[in-house]
Motif scaffolding. Sequence first.
Motif, PDB file in Angstrom:
ATOM      1  N   ASP A 129      16.631   7.180  -9.462  1.00 27.36           N
ATOM      2  CA  ASP A 129      16.228   8.263 -10.352  1.00 27.36           C
ATOM      3  C   ASP A 129      15.064   7.902 -11.267  1.00 27.36           C
ATOM      4  OD1 ASP A 129      17.607   6.500 -11.958  1.00 27.36           O
ATOM      5  OD2 ASP A 129      18.999   7.990 -12.765  1.00 27.36           O
ATOM      6  N   GLY A 130      14.612   6.661 -11.194  1.00 31.64           N
ATOM      7  CA  GLY A 130      13.514   6.225 -12.062  1.00 31.64           C
ATOM      8  C   GLY A 130      12.197   6.105 -11.321  1.00 31.64           C
ATOM      9  N   GLN A 131      11.156   5.936 -12.094  1.00 32.71           N
ATOM     10  CA  GLN A 131       9.812   5.757 -11.558  1.00 32.71           C
ATOM     11  C   GLN A 131       9.425   4.292 -11.671  1.00 32.71           C
ATOM     12  OE1 GLN A 131       7.282   8.995 -12.561  1.00 32.71           O
ATOM     13  NE2 GLN A 131       5.430   7.738 -12.470  1.00 32.71           N
ATOM     14  N   GLY A 132       8.709   3.773 -10.676  1.00 37.50           N
ATOM     15  CA  GLY A 132       8.223   2.393 -10.718  1.00 37.50           C
ATOM     16  C   GLY A 132       9.325   1.366 -10.510  1.00 37.50           C
ATOM     17  N   ARG A 133      10.294   1.668  -9.677  1.00 37.58           N
ATOM     18  CA  ARG A 133      11.454   0.795  -9.476  1.00 37.58           C
ATOM     19  C   ARG A 133      11.326  -0.048  -8.216  1.00 37.58           C
ATOM     20  NH1 ARG A 133      14.702   1.645 -14.077  1.00 37.58           N
ATOM     21  NH2 ARG A 133      13.675   3.421 -15.024  1.00 37.58           N
ATOM     22  N   THR A 134      12.147  -1.094  -8.177  1.00 39.61           N
ATOM     23  CA  THR A 134      12.110  -2.031  -7.058  1.00 39.61           C
ATOM     24  C   THR A 134      13.358  -1.994  -6.186  1.00 39.61           C
ATOM     25  OG1 THR A 134      12.982  -3.792  -8.449  1.00 39.61           O
ATOM     26  CG2 THR A 134      10.575  -3.602  -8.293  1.00 39.61           C
ATOM     27  N   ALA A 135      14.414  -1.267  -6.579  1.00 38.84           N
ATOM     28  CA  ALA A 135      15.648  -1.207  -5.787  1.00 38.84           C
ATOM     29  C   ALA A 135      16.325   0.148  -5.954  1.00 38.84           C
ATOM     30  CB  ALA A 135      16.602  -2.313  -6.224  1.00 38.84           C
ATOM     31  N   CYS A 136      17.090   0.536  -4.927  1.00 37.51           N
ATOM     32  CA  CYS A 136      17.859   1.787  -4.955  1.00 37.51           C
ATOM     33  C   CYS A 136      19.297   1.480  -5.380  1.00 37.51           C
ATOM     34  CB  CYS A 136      17.870   2.416  -3.565  1.00 37.51           C
ATOM     35  SG  CYS A 136      16.223   2.852  -2.959  1.00 37.51           S
ATOM     36  N   PHE A 137      19.977   2.477  -5.930  1.00 39.92           N
ATOM     37  CA  PHE A 137      21.388   2.366  -6.327  1.00 39.92           C
ATOM     38  C   PHE A 137      22.271   2.932  -5.233  1.00 39.92           C
ATOM     39  CE2 PHE A 137      19.153   3.253 -10.452  1.00 39.92           C
ATOM     40  CZ  PHE A 137      19.270   1.977 -10.984  1.00 39.92           C
ATOM     41  N   GLU A 138      23.495   2.398  -5.127  1.00 39.37           N
ATOM     42  CA  GLU A 138      24.485   2.957  -4.210  1.00 39.37           C
ATOM     43  C   GLU A 138      24.908   4.321  -4.727  1.00 39.37           C
ATOM     44  OE1 GLU A 138      25.663   1.751  -1.291  1.00 39.37           O
ATOM     45  OE2 GLU A 138      24.334   0.013  -1.482  1.00 39.37           O
ATOM     46  N   CYS A 139      25.114   5.249  -3.822  1.00 45.01           N
ATOM     47  CA  CYS A 139      25.559   6.588  -4.197  1.00 45.01           C
ATOM     48  C   CYS A 139      26.957   6.478  -4.833  1.00 45.01           C
ATOM     49  CB  CYS A 139      25.604   7.461  -2.947  1.00 45.01           C
ATOM     50  SG  CYS A 139      25.430   9.215  -3.295  1.00 45.01           S
ATOM     51  N   VAL A 140      27.223   7.310  -5.821  1.00 40.96           N
ATOM     52  CA  VAL A 140      28.489   7.238  -6.559  1.00 40.96           C
ATOM     53  C   VAL A 140      29.596   7.982  -5.829  1.00 40.96           C
ATOM     54  CG1 VAL A 140      27.338   6.954  -8.774  1.00 40.96           C
ATOM     55  CG2 VAL A 140      27.847   9.243  -7.966  1.00 40.96           C
TER      56      VAL A 140
ATOM     57  N   ALA B 205      21.020  11.825   0.271  1.00 42.47           N
ATOM     58  CA  ALA B 205      20.198  11.892   1.487  1.00 42.47           C
ATOM     59  C   ALA B 205      19.094  10.833   1.398  1.00 42.47           C
ATOM     60  CB  ALA B 205      19.598  13.286   1.628  1.00 42.47           C
ATOM     61  N   SER B 206      18.417  10.581   2.489  1.00 45.54           N
ATOM     62  CA  SER B 206      17.283   9.652   2.494  1.00 45.54           C
ATOM     63  C   SER B 206      16.240  10.119   1.484  1.00 45.54           C
ATOM     64  CB  SER B 206      16.677   9.618   3.896  1.00 45.54           C
ATOM     65  OG  SER B 206      15.515   8.841   3.912  1.00 45.54           O
ATOM     66  N   GLY B 207      15.769   9.235   0.633  1.00 47.31           N
ATOM     67  CA  GLY B 207      14.759   9.565  -0.374  1.00 47.31           C
ATOM     68  C   GLY B 207      15.327  10.287  -1.585  1.00 47.31           C
ATOM     69  N   ALA B 208      16.646  10.188  -1.797  1.00 45.53           N
ATOM     70  CA  ALA B 208      17.285  10.903  -2.913  1.00 45.53           C
ATOM     71  C   ALA B 208      16.859  10.322  -4.261  1.00 45.53           C
ATOM     72  CB  ALA B 208      18.795  10.844  -2.787  1.00 45.53           C
ATOM     73  N   SER B 209      16.607  11.243  -5.207  1.00 46.54           N
ATOM     74  CA  SER B 209      16.289  10.832  -6.574  1.00 46.54           C
ATOM     75  C   SER B 209      17.493  11.026  -7.493  1.00 46.54           C
ATOM     76  CB  SER B 209      15.086  11.615  -7.100  1.00 46.54           C
ATOM     77  OG  SER B 209      15.352  12.993  -7.090  1.00 46.54           O
TER      78      SER B 209
ATOM     79  N   GLY C 190       0.787  -1.220   0.000  1.00 48.13           N
ATOM     80  CA  GLY C 190       0.000   0.000   0.000  1.00 48.13           C
ATOM     81  C   GLY C 190       0.820   1.270   0.000  1.00 48.13           C
ATOM     82  N   SER C 191       2.156   1.153  -0.047  1.00 46.65           N
ATOM     83  CA  SER C 191       3.008   2.341  -0.079  1.00 46.65           C
ATOM     84  C   SER C 191       4.386   1.962  -0.621  1.00 46.65           C
ATOM     85  CB  SER C 191       3.153   2.956   1.316  1.00 46.65           C
ATOM     86  OG  SER C 191       3.810   2.049   2.185  1.00 46.65           O
ATOM     87  N   CYS C 192       5.153   2.982  -0.980  1.00 49.17           N
ATOM     88  CA  CYS C 192       6.549   2.803  -1.403  1.00 49.17           C
ATOM     89  C   CYS C 192       7.443   3.263  -0.261  1.00 49.17           C
ATOM     90  CB  CYS C 192       6.830   3.625  -2.664  1.00 49.17           C
ATOM     91  SG  CYS C 192       5.856   3.075  -4.088  1.00 49.17           S
ATOM     92  N   SER C 193       8.699   2.818  -0.263  1.00 45.82           N
ATOM     93  CA  SER C 193       9.657   3.193   0.777  1.00 45.82           C
ATOM     94  C   SER C 193      10.721   4.113   0.213  1.00 45.82           C
ATOM     95  CB  SER C 193      10.339   1.941   1.332  1.00 45.82           C
ATOM     96  OG  SER C 193       9.385   1.059   1.867  1.00 45.82           O
ATOM     97  N   LYS C 194      11.148   5.099   1.016  1.00 46.44           N
ATOM     98  CA  LYS C 194      12.235   5.982   0.608  1.00 46.44           C
ATOM     99  C   LYS C 194      13.532   5.198   0.526  1.00 46.44           C
ATOM    100  CE  LYS C 194      10.789  10.343   2.721  1.00 46.44           C
ATOM    101  NZ  LYS C 194      11.215  11.370   3.689  1.00 46.44           N
ATOM    102  N   CYS C 195      14.399   5.582  -0.406  1.00 45.46           N
ATOM    103  CA  CYS C 195      15.746   5.016  -0.443  1.00 45.46           C
ATOM    104  C   CYS C 195      16.468   5.458   0.827  1.00 45.46           C
ATOM    105  CB  CYS C 195      16.510   5.524  -1.672  1.00 45.46           C
ATOM    106  SG  CYS C 195      15.864   4.900  -3.234  1.00 45.46           S
ATOM    107  N   ASP C 196      17.272   4.572   1.406  1.00 41.42           N
ATOM    108  CA  ASP C 196      18.053   4.913   2.595  1.00 41.42           C
ATOM    109  C   ASP C 196      19.112   5.949   2.241  1.00 41.42           C
ATOM    110  OD1 ASP C 196      16.680   3.050   4.149  1.00 41.42           O
ATOM    111  OD2 ASP C 196      18.128   1.448   3.728  1.00 41.42           O
ATOM    112  N   ALA C 197      19.591   6.678   3.243  1.00 42.11           N
ATOM    113  CA  ALA C 197      20.708   7.605   3.035  1.00 42.11           C
ATOM    114  C   ALA C 197      21.879   6.795   2.474  1.00 42.11           C
ATOM    115  CB  ALA C 197      21.093   8.273   4.347  1.00 42.11           C
ATOM    116  N   GLY C 198      22.580   7.380   1.501  1.00 41.06           N
ATOM    117  CA  GLY C 198      23.685   6.678   0.851  1.00 41.06           C
ATOM    118  C   GLY C 198      23.250   5.934  -0.401  1.00 41.06           C
ATOM    119  N   LYS C 199      21.955   6.018  -0.722  1.00 40.08           N
ATOM    120  CA  LYS C 199      21.411   5.370  -1.923  1.00 40.08           C
ATOM    121  C   LYS C 199      20.469   6.345  -2.620  1.00 40.08           C
ATOM    122  CE  LYS C 199      21.779   0.698  -0.187  1.00 40.08           C
ATOM    123  NZ  LYS C 199      21.201  -0.622  -0.209  1.00 40.08           N
ATOM    124  N   TYR C 200      20.150   6.069  -3.886  1.00 35.23           N
ATOM    125  CA  TYR C 200      19.224   6.913  -4.649  1.00 35.23           C
ATOM    126  C   TYR C 200      18.491   6.079  -5.683  1.00 35.23           C
ATOM    127  CZ  TYR C 200      22.234   6.834  -8.780  1.00 35.23           C
ATOM    128  OH  TYR C 200      22.942   6.429  -9.882  1.00 35.23           O
TER     129      TYR C 200
END
Length: 166
Positions: A134-145, A151-155, A122-132
Amino acid sequence: LEFRRVLFRSTSEACLDCRPGTVSAKAGLDSCPDCAAGTFQRDKGQTACLTCSAGHYCEAGASAPLPCPSGRHQNGTMTALNLSMTSEDDCEVCPAGAFCSTGAAEPTECSPGTVQPASGQGSCSKCDAGKYQDGQGRTACFECVAGAYCASGASAALPCPSGRHQ
């Protein structure tokens, strides 16, 4: 001018309005038939049932549409066939990468900076700090470069300010 039918005759011969969830187009009947599955009627004394709303289902005799629960949505096949849902089982499970709030007509893709790896949510989760993400409808966050911060929820991975480093 309000049109209402007094349709149901009780044993005392006094006429009564049909109760919500039932209707009748004919006067003088001994009972009022239930609204068919996929339809409802919230008012008493009516002559027609109403089509169930998108994102909702209506069982036989319904006096109100019931919403698909959180994590589920309107059945797309039934919508394409112009059919109303008749039970909670008709509601489809929300796919991964999206969320479905209560009564959803269709899934909503997770926005950038959020993800949903599981289906039926019923909801999506923010990416943890250190991850981002940039896409819509995704299932995983990327490691920050390297050379950037997230920051938390970074796009997006943001470059470190001038004169600072990772």
